[in-house]
Write a protein that holds these residues in place. Sequence first.
Motif: not given
Length: 223
Positions: A64-82, A108-112
Amino acid sequence: MKKKLKVLMIDDHPMIIEGYKNTLLGENQKEYQIKIDIASNCDDAYASIVKSSETVPYDMLFVDIKLPPSSDGSITSGEDLAKHAKELLPKSKIIILTMHREDHRIHNILKNINPAGFLIKSDLTSSELLLAFNNILKGKAYYSATVNDHFRKMMTNKFSLDEKNLKILYHLSRGVKTKNLPNYVSLSLSAIEKRKNQIKEMFSIAKADDQMLLEEARKRGFI
């Protein structure tokens, strides 16, 4: 003998996860032995991805794209996880599932990420989830109707707009005033004005106001 599959489902809504699980396990138990791990936030998902890269890689990730971010703020979405998953698990199939259906987000998602599957949740049914799952296992990409519509829009235009131009049009269509666009698009006001003028020239409506610009953008399928 059943083929073993290892799957990670990442979503912060338990009922959605339960629906995915029931759909996959109910129809595929004869053919596959599916082990499903679950993560509901970026921290847990990233930990599962790292662990899998060091042991048995996941065959497929539902993200999923919309997710609670990581505790250190470095990963903010499912897009970052992917993006992390593509690096750490290069052979894993990634399926993006999201409520976001705006053209600039899809673009954006298709491109990245260039996922093996891209499903808009409002398009989704149990039968389509199964169809996507089976197609992707066979090495075929699968996109739901809204994503395919985006492709058709882009192909029927003589030119395409980059991510920032699409964002400018999107936020204007949502009622954001030009003077406030720097709060939504990472550009200065002068750069935004320049891009707006370039878009108008591309649309052959150089002297148009914002309302005419949006009408033309809608006709061409950009918003």
